[in-house]
Scaffold this motif. Structure first.
Motif, mmCIF file in Angstrom:
data_model
loop_
_atom_site.group_PDB
_atom_site.id
_atom_site.type_symbol
_atom_site.label_atom_id
_atom_site.label_comp_id
_atom_site.label_asym_id
_atom_site.label_seq_id
_atom_site.Cartn_x
_atom_site.Cartn_y
_atom_site.Cartn_z
ATOM 1 N N TRP A 139 23.898 86.768 51.765
ATOM 2 C CA TRP A 139 22.955 85.913 51.042
ATOM 3 C C TRP A 139 21.709 86.685 50.603
ATOM 4 N N THR A 140 21.217 87.553 51.468
ATOM 5 C CA THR A 140 20.034 88.341 51.111
ATOM 6 C C THR A 140 20.309 89.247 49.919
ATOM 7 N N SER A 141 21.470 89.889 49.904
ATOM 8 C CA SER A 141 21.807 90.795 48.807
ATOM 9 C C SER A 141 21.998 90.043 47.500
ATOM 10 N N LEU A 142 22.604 88.874 47.565
ATOM 11 C CA LEU A 142 22.843 88.091 46.353
ATOM 12 C C LEU A 142 21.533 87.623 45.729
ATOM 13 N N ILE A 143 20.653 87.090 46.555
ATOM 14 C CA ILE A 143 19.360 86.600 46.048
ATOM 15 C C ILE A 143 18.486 87.768 45.608
ATOM 16 N N GLY A 144 18.441 88.826 46.415
ATOM 17 C CA GLY A 144 17.632 89.994 46.060
ATOM 18 C C GLY A 144 18.113 90.656 44.788
ATOM 19 N N GLY A 145 19.443 90.751 44.618
ATOM 20 C CA GLY A 145 19.997 91.333 43.401
ATOM 21 C C GLY A 145 19.613 90.548 42.167
ATOM 22 N N GLY A 146 19.606 89.221 42.281
ATOM 23 C CA GLY A 146 19.215 88.384 41.140
ATOM 24 C C GLY A 146 17.758 88.571 40.753
ATOM 25 N N ILE A 147 16.878 88.662 41.751
ATOM 26 C CA ILE A 147 15.448 88.850 41.471
ATOM 27 C C ILE A 147 15.204 90.212 40.811
ATOM 28 N N MET A 148 15.832 91.268 41.351
ATOM 29 C CA MET A 148 15.660 92.603 40.763
ATOM 30 C C MET A 148 16.196 92.654 39.336
ATOM 31 N N ALA A 149 17.327 92.008 39.106
ATOM 32 C CA ALA A 149 17.932 92.009 37.770
ATOM 33 C C ALA A 149 16.991 91.385 36.749
ATOM 34 N N LEU A 150 16.384 90.270 37.106
ATOM 35 C CA LEU A 150 15.477 89.580 36.190
ATOM 36 C C LEU A 150 14.277 90.450 35.834
ATOM 37 N N LEU A 151 13.671 91.051 36.839
ATOM 38 C CA LEU A 151 12.477 91.866 36.604
ATOM 39 C C LEU A 151 12.786 93.105 35.758
ATOM 40 N N ILE A 152 13.876 93.786 36.068
ATOM 41 C CA ILE A 152 14.210 95.009 35.342
ATOM 42 C C ILE A 152 14.602 94.700 33.905
ATOM 43 N N ALA A 153 15.336 93.602 33.697
ATOM 44 C CA ALA A 153 15.745 93.238 32.335
ATOM 45 C C ALA A 153 14.539 92.928 31.462
ATOM 46 N N ILE A 154 13.535 92.284 32.036
ATOM 47 C CA ILE A 154 12.338 91.940 31.260
ATOM 48 C C ILE A 154 11.620 93.197 30.771
ATOM 49 N N PHE A 155 11.577 94.228 31.606
ATOM 50 C CA PHE A 155 10.822 95.442 31.265
ATOM 51 C C PHE A 155 11.726 96.600 30.824
ATOM 52 N N ALA A 156 12.921 96.293 30.354
ATOM 53 C CA ALA A 156 13.882 97.343 29.992
ATOM 54 C C ALA A 156 13.337 98.291 28.934
ATOM 55 N N GLU A 157 12.749 97.741 27.852
ATOM 56 C CA GLU A 157 12.225 98.609 26.785
ATOM 57 C C GLU A 157 11.112 99.522 27.281
ATOM 58 N N SER A 158 10.222 98.955 28.083
ATOM 59 C CA SER A 158 9.106 99.760 28.589
ATOM 60 C C SER A 158 9.610 100.889 29.477
ATOM 61 N N LEU A 159 10.622 100.611 30.298
ATOM 62 C CA LEU A 159 11.163 101.632 31.193
ATOM 63 C C LEU A 159 11.802 102.770 30.417
ATOM 64 N N ILE A 160 12.609 102.439 29.446
ATOM 65 C CA ILE A 160 13.333 103.487 28.726
ATOM 66 C C ILE A 160 12.397 104.283 27.823
ATOM 67 N N THR A 161 11.325 103.651 27.340
ATOM 68 C CA THR A 161 10.374 104.346 26.463
ATOM 69 C C THR A 161 9.631 105.460 27.194
ATOM 70 N N LEU A 162 9.514 105.352 28.513
ATOM 71 C CA LEU A 162 8.870 106.417 29.283
ATOM 72 C C LEU A 162 9.575 107.752 29.094
ATOM 73 N N PHE A 163 10.878 107.701 28.799
ATOM 74 C CA PHE A 163 11.674 108.920 28.679
ATOM 75 C C PHE A 163 12.093 109.212 27.245
ATOM 76 N N ALA A 164 11.725 108.342 26.317
ATOM 77 C CA ALA A 164 12.202 108.515 24.938
ATOM 78 C C ALA A 164 11.192 107.993 23.930
ATOM 79 N N GLU A 165 9.970 108.486 24.012
ATOM 80 C CA GLU A 165 8.915 107.976 23.136
ATOM 81 C C GLU A 165 9.199 108.228 21.660
ATOM 82 N N THR A 166 9.865 109.338 21.346
ATOM 83 C CA THR A 166 10.061 109.720 19.936
ATOM 84 C C THR A 166 11.520 109.616 19.496
ATOM 85 N N ASP A 167 12.365 108.929 20.273
ATOM 86 C CA ASP A 167 13.785 108.847 19.943
ATOM 87 C C ASP A 167 14.230 107.385 19.947
#
Length: 469
Positions: A325-353
């Motif tokens: 139960w902990t892994s299922l709930i924790g996985g859902g929370i992490m997924a939501l947060l990372i998906a929201i900031f996906a563009e910002s995360l990837i831009t750290l490594f690809a500002e000009t691409d």
């Protein structure tokens, strides 16, 4: 003192509230995995300033790390499971033999990888997926990583076995300090000394050496319940069988991960270096949630294994229920947060691409959709490992980048191009659920039969005692 420590750890495993015990075991593991993810990302982040080709080279060499860890992780996971069960059953001397066998065998495997890699450097990096434009960068990065291959493999064994005995904090210190050091050395070597990709490789190698020394210290100073000794390296058929059978799940998982990564790199590289780099950066970014999941699982596994060895089957069930139960709930929370900031995360490594940004953000979001499923399946996999159910562990360990990955790789790449390549891992993660559910039923059946046998044994003893009176 050692006896007191052993009794304290046994009491913790068998009697303390499970949420507290599993959390206590898991948090240091999670922290060490997060720090490892940080220094893997640090390499990618600092190297990304050298261009997309250099970033692609670091992505390619992630497969080299997996090759080094293949046998090391097999021996480590197998030893972790068996040592936890042996300590639960009070067989400390045999646990020492298991540890020594795993440590020296892993070191030997790392030496073989070192020699083979140095001998066949150019064909190796091409096989791993390096394109002509990033081949030299790949060679530069691989050189120093190969030099520390033996200690990387054996460090993994020490790390896992410290967790098996309940010393997760010592494990975290060893892995964590090396990771922090790598983050400090990266900018110094890459920019301060103007070594470029070579500097990133040197920083990684030095950090691995420091981690090795820190992890070795508890075993040679007497702070560990176990000890490493060449004289104790006397494996019998039972030790080899137990370590290899349970650890083979990790060997197959890492072996298939290498094969899958090579195929994925080659397909992505055929599209563009931007696609190759985008997929590679996504892999590094997703190491954060995956590391948390794996760290939580490695905290749960020895608890389940210890109680299984001690025949405390009710606690085995409760530990799985809490962890699932902990892994299922924790996985859902992490997924939501990372998906929201996906563009910002990837831009750290690809500002000009822009191409790399688009592919990376899309790949992150697809994997986030599958993250709750991946979290739950990972706990089922650890449950199989902890109880010594090698068949189930192997099936699940090889599913994510094997039986559920390879069948969808070419169709997705053929019909959807870069987006298809970026979707493969997320689709495979969802498909693993089809295998995990029936395997869990088998494992729970194993627990039920053990409970029935224990109840029958207790009833027989009670009958004998009554007859004697």
């Amino acid at each position: 003192m050692k006896k007191t420590n052993q009794e304290h750890r046994a009491n913790m495993m068998l009697n303390e509230p499970l949420p507290r015990v599993i959390t206590k075991m898991a948090v240091p593991s999670i922290v060490s995995f997060i720090i490892t993810s940080i220094y893997n990302l640090a390499d990618t982040y600092f190297v990304s300033s050298l261009g997309t080709n250099a970033t692609a080279a670091v992505s390619v060499n992630a497969s080299l790390d997996q090759i080094i860890m293949m046998a090391g992780s097999m021996l480590a996971i197998g030893a972790n499971s068996y040592i936890a069960r042996l300590l639960g059953a009070g067989e400390g001397k045999k646990a020492n033999r298991v540890l020594s066998f795993a440590f020296f065998t892993a070191f030997l495997f790392g030496a073989v990888v070192l020699i083979a890699g140095m001998t066949f450097m150019h064909p190796m990096v091409r096989l791993l997926g390096a394109t002509p434009t990033c081949e030299q960068y790949s060679i530069d990065y691989a050189t120093y990583v190969l030099l520390v291959a033996p200690i990387m493999a054996s460090s993994f064994v020490m790390n896992q076995c410290l967790r098996a005995e309940g010393s997760a904090m010592l494990s975290m210190i060893g892995m964590g300090f090396g990771g922090i050091l790598n983050c400090i050395l990266d900018p110094i070597f890459i920019f301060g000394l103007d070594l470029g990709v070579v500097g990133a490789s040197m920083a990684t190698a030095i950090s691995k050496v420091v981690s090795f020394v820190i992890l070795l210290w508890p075993y040679i100073s007497g702070r560990s319940m176990l000890k490493i000794s060449l004289r104790e390296c006397k494996p019998d058929a039972d030790i080899v069988k137990q370590v290899v059978s349970v650890g083979s799940s990790s060997l197959f998982r890492n072996g298939l991960a290498v094969v899958s990564a090579i195929l994925l790199n080659n397909l992505a590289g055929a599209i563009s270096d931007s696609c190759l780099a985008g997929i590679g950066v996504t892999t590094r970014v997703m190491m954060f949630p995956f590391g948390i999941i794996l760290g939580f699982g490695t905290g749960f596994q020895p608890v389940a294994g210890f109680n299984w060895g001690a025949k405390n089957y009710k606690r085995v069930r409760e530990s799985f229920r809490f962890s699932a139960w902990t892994s299922l709930i924790g996985g859902g929370i992490m997924a939501l947060l990372i998906a929201i900031f996906a563009e910002s995360l990837i831009t750290l490594f690809a500002e000009t691409d822009p191409e790399m940004q688009a592919i990376g953000a899309f790949s992150i979001r697809v994997q986030c959709l599958a993250l709750p499923v991946h979290s739950w399946v990972a706990v089922v996999n650890m449950f199989c490992n902890g109880l010594g159910y090698a068949k189930g562990a192997v099936i699940l360990a090889t599913a994510r980048q094997g039986s559920c990955f390879l069948p969808v790789l070419w169709p997705l790449a053929y019909f959807f191009g870069a987006e298809g390549v970026a979707s493969v891992q997320g689709v495979a993660d969802i498909l693993t659920l089809i295998l995990a559910i029936p395997i869990l039923k088998v494992v729970m059946g194993k627990v039920s039969r053990a409970e029935e046998a224990k109840a029958a044994e207790l009833a027989a003893k009670a009958g004998e005692a009554a007859a004697a009176q």
